[in-house]
Design a protein around this motif. Sequence first.
Motif, PDB file in Angstrom:
ATOM      1  N   UNK A 181       0.808  -1.217   0.000  1.00 28.18           N
ATOM      2  CA  UNK A 181       0.000   0.000   0.000  1.00 28.18           C
ATOM      3  C   UNK A 181       0.843   1.270   0.000  1.00 28.18           C
ATOM      4  N   UNK A 182       2.024   1.223   0.600  1.00 24.89           N
ATOM      5  CA  UNK A 182       2.875   2.412   0.669  1.00 24.89           C
ATOM      6  C   UNK A 182       3.478   2.763  -0.680  1.00 24.89           C
ATOM      7  N   UNK A 183       3.405   1.839  -1.643  1.00 24.56           N
ATOM      8  CA  UNK A 183       3.916   2.110  -2.979  1.00 24.56           C
ATOM      9  C   UNK A 183       2.808   2.203  -4.020  1.00 24.56           C
ATOM     10  N   UNK A 184       1.789   1.364  -3.915  1.00 30.22           N
ATOM     11  CA  UNK A 184       0.743   1.357  -4.924  1.00 30.22           C
ATOM     12  C   UNK A 184      -0.248   2.511  -4.748  1.00 30.22           C
ATOM     13  N   UNK A 185      -0.623   2.831  -3.523  1.00 28.57           N
ATOM     14  CA  UNK A 185      -1.578   3.916  -3.328  1.00 28.57           C
ATOM     15  C   UNK A 185      -1.011   5.271  -3.752  1.00 28.57           C
ATOM     16  N   UNK A 186       0.263   5.580  -3.478  1.00 30.19           N
ATOM     17  CA  UNK A 186       0.802   6.834  -4.010  1.00 30.19           C
ATOM     18  C   UNK A 186       0.763   6.909  -5.537  1.00 30.19           C
ATOM     19  N   UNK A 187       1.001   5.774  -6.199  1.00 29.83           N
ATOM     20  CA  UNK A 187       0.946   5.770  -7.667  1.00 29.83           C
ATOM     21  C   UNK A 187      -0.482   6.048  -8.141  1.00 29.83           C
ATOM     22  N   UNK A 188      -1.462   5.421  -7.487  1.00 31.13           N
ATOM     23  CA  UNK A 188      -2.860   5.655  -7.847  1.00 31.13           C
ATOM     24  C   UNK A 188      -3.234   7.118  -7.619  1.00 31.13           C
ATOM     25  N   UNK A 189      -2.800   7.692  -6.503  1.00 30.31           N
ATOM     26  CA  UNK A 189      -3.064   9.106  -6.231  1.00 30.31           C
ATOM     27  C   UNK A 189      -2.436   9.988  -7.305  1.00 30.31           C
ATOM     28  N   UNK A 190      -1.197   9.700  -7.632  1.00 33.47           N
ATOM     29  CA  UNK A 190      -0.490  10.484  -8.641  1.00 33.47           C
ATOM     30  C   UNK A 190      -1.215  10.406  -9.987  1.00 33.47           C
ATOM     31  N   UNK A 191      -1.689   9.227 -10.344  1.00 36.20           N
ATOM     32  CA  UNK A 191      -2.423   9.056 -11.601  1.00 36.20           C
ATOM     33  C   UNK A 191      -3.688   9.911 -11.622  1.00 36.20           C
ATOM     34  N   UNK A 192      -4.313  10.066 -10.480  1.00 37.19           N
ATOM     35  CA  UNK A 192      -5.537  10.865 -10.372  1.00 37.19           C
ATOM     36  C   UNK A 192      -5.261  12.365 -10.257  1.00 37.19           C
ATOM     37  N   UNK A 193      -3.988  12.743 -10.309  1.00 37.58           N
ATOM     38  CA  UNK A 193      -3.636  14.156 -10.194  1.00 37.58           C
ATOM     39  C   UNK A 193      -3.615  14.661  -8.778  1.00 37.58           C
ATOM     40  N   UNK A 194      -3.530  13.740  -7.807  1.00 39.46           N
ATOM     41  CA  UNK A 194      -3.514  14.089  -6.385  1.00 39.46           C
ATOM     42  C   UNK A 194      -2.110  13.920  -5.826  1.00 39.46           C
ATOM     43  N   UNK A 195      -1.788  14.550  -4.696  1.00 32.23           N
ATOM     44  CA  UNK A 195      -0.454  14.418  -4.114  1.00 32.23           C
ATOM     45  C   UNK A 195      -0.162  12.960  -3.732  1.00 32.23           C
ATOM     46  N   UNK A 196       0.938  12.388  -4.201  1.00 31.22           N
ATOM     47  CA  UNK A 196       1.222  10.983  -3.882  1.00 31.22           C
ATOM     48  C   UNK A 196       1.441  10.725  -2.398  1.00 31.22           C
ATOM     49  N   UNK A 197       1.839  11.757  -1.654  1.00 37.95           N
ATOM     50  CA  UNK A 197       2.044  11.613  -0.213  1.00 37.95           C
ATOM     51  C   UNK A 197       0.939  12.320   0.568  1.00 37.95           C
ATOM     52  N   UNK A 198      -0.249  12.316   0.002  1.00 37.91           N
ATOM     53  CA  UNK A 198      -1.380  13.019   0.609  1.00 37.91           C
ATOM     54  C   UNK A 198      -1.701  12.493   2.007  1.00 37.91           C
ATOM     55  N   UNK A 199      -2.189  13.394   2.849  1.00 37.00           N
ATOM     56  CA  UNK A 199      -2.719  13.002   4.157  1.00 37.00           C
ATOM     57  C   UNK A 199      -4.223  13.283   4.237  1.00 37.00           C
ATOM     58  N   UNK A 200      -4.826  13.607   3.109  1.00 33.02           N
ATOM     59  CA  UNK A 200      -6.252  13.927   3.050  1.00 33.02           C
ATOM     60  C   UNK A 200      -7.078  12.655   2.849  1.00 33.02           C
ATOM     61  N   UNK A 201      -7.915  12.279   3.803  1.00 33.72           N
ATOM     62  CA  UNK A 201      -8.713  11.048   3.659  1.00 33.72           C
ATOM     63  C   UNK A 201      -9.579  11.050   2.402  1.00 33.72           C
ATOM     64  N   UNK A 202     -10.031  12.222   1.956  1.00 31.72           N
ATOM     65  CA  UNK A 202     -10.874  12.288   0.760  1.00 31.72           C
ATOM     66  C   UNK A 202     -10.099  11.856  -0.481  1.00 31.72           C
ATOM     67  N   UNK A 203      -8.805  12.160  -0.527  1.00 29.00           N
ATOM     68  CA  UNK A 203      -7.976  11.722  -1.650  1.00 29.00           C
ATOM     69  C   UNK A 203      -7.905  10.194  -1.698  1.00 29.00           C
ATOM     70  N   UNK A 204      -7.812   9.587  -0.522  1.00 25.72           N
ATOM     71  CA  UNK A 204      -7.701   8.124  -0.472  1.00 25.72           C
ATOM     72  C   UNK A 204      -9.006   7.439  -0.866  1.00 25.72           C
ATOM     73  N   UNK A 205     -10.126   8.110  -0.626  1.00 24.85           N
ATOM     74  CA  UNK A 205     -11.395   7.545  -1.081  1.00 24.85           C
ATOM     75  C   UNK A 205     -11.428   7.455  -2.602  1.00 24.85           C
ATOM     76  N   UNK A 206     -10.856   8.446  -3.270  1.00 22.05           N
ATOM     77  CA  UNK A 206     -10.806   8.445  -4.726  1.00 22.05           C
ATOM     78  C   UNK A 206      -9.872   7.347  -5.238  1.00 22.05           C
ATOM     79  N   UNK A 207      -8.726   7.178  -4.577  1.00 20.95           N
ATOM     80  CA  UNK A 207      -7.809   6.109  -4.970  1.00 20.95           C
ATOM     81  C   UNK A 207      -8.436   4.745  -4.725  1.00 20.95           C
ATOM     82  N   UNK A 208      -9.154   4.611  -3.624  1.00 18.02           N
ATOM     83  CA  UNK A 208      -9.846   3.361  -3.314  1.00 18.02           C
ATOM     84  C   UNK A 208     -10.874   3.030  -4.394  1.00 18.02           C
ATOM     85  N   UNK A 209     -11.646   4.023  -4.817  1.00 16.01           N
ATOM     86  CA  UNK A 209     -12.665   3.791  -5.841  1.00 16.01           C
ATOM     87  C   UNK A 209     -12.028   3.342  -7.144  1.00 16.01           C
ATOM     88  N   UNK A 210     -10.919   3.958  -7.505  1.00 16.27           N
ATOM     89  CA  UNK A 210     -10.221   3.569  -8.735  1.00 16.27           C
ATOM     90  C   UNK A 210      -9.747   2.121  -8.667  1.00 16.27           C
TER      91      UNK A 210
END
Length: 367
Positions: A181-210
């Motif tokens: 998760x420490x490597x794949x979720x940042x990549x998913x966030x980055x793909x979505x145009x979000x900060x790969x090291x985000x601390x925003x729970x809303x960003x992670x909901x978007x990565x989870x949906x993807x």
Amino acid sequence: MSRHRLYFNLGFGASLAVSLSAFAVEAPTVHVYNWYDYIGPTTLQDFKRDTGIALVYDTFDSAEVLEGKLLTSRSGYDVVVASNFSLPTLIKAGALAPLPREQMPDFKNMDTDLLAKLANNDPGNQYAVPYLWGTNGIGYNIDKVRAVLGDKAPVDSWDLVFKEENLAKLGECGVAMLDSPSEMLPVALHYLGLPPNSTNPEDYKKAEALLLKLRPHIAYFNSSKFISDLSNGNICVAVGWSGAMLEAKTTAEQAGNGVKIAYSLPKEGAPVWFDTLVLLKDAPHPEQGMAFIDYLMRPEVIAPVSDHLNYPNGNRSATTLVAEATRSNPAVYPPAEAMATLFTLQPLPPATERVRTRIWSKVKNGQ
């Protein structure tokens, strides 16, 4: 970050500590702790021959093992090879000693561009120098991907694995991703145009949906199995480490099985990681430890290590000494335009780590 090739092949699941009996403990001595199978075949013998310093050399198989040893007790080691994402934790805990530049005449050989990226984890480059480094990207079976997606398959983009219409077709020949998760979720966030090291729970909901949308087309999440599966044609795409993909390519070529593997560093950008040399604050032999660190910064010493392991080193002066086939391979040494797109991963607050862990469990289970 378990990306070291024979660790995969041997399937070690527990901490491994192997002391080299050839280096009997005698004064002066240096105690070194490194990843398993992550040194040149003669580097340690050459160090003893050239410096007169003996080694006690032990190995580990995961960053968790390393951090546990360093943060819970006096380890007895002088020099440790620590991944860049572990540095902030170790620095904050006071486990590392600042590196005295006057004892590192070969620091001048370090690649300043890499030092600038490493400074994201080690501000001012006070505690660590790059040893070997690599990237996370996409390994793929050239013929199978072409057969499924045609000649215009987006192999140079994360679209290959994050666009559902592509992944649904590739799922027919097998897709694997790192179980990290420490490597794949940042990549998913980055793909979505979000900060790969985000601390925003809303960003992670978007990565989870993807990822949940893609999950039915992913054969498995595993951080070792994909290497052999890619090399023997059991899967056609894997997301993982550059050196692991090159190992799969080499294995297929040596087997003569007709499987042609390539590694792509997506044009949108990808994680870059560093394994670094650090001196412990409670090192019992700090002078010998510094001698070992400086020795590995010599161009003629580190170049054969890169040749042996298929990972680039952090030494700009060593590049011309690395074998032509290695240094001219953009999968090993990315060009400048690709380097500009790379990002480092950061340790996150415990609350965010818990969010990532929960999401990853849901993604792996497909629900």
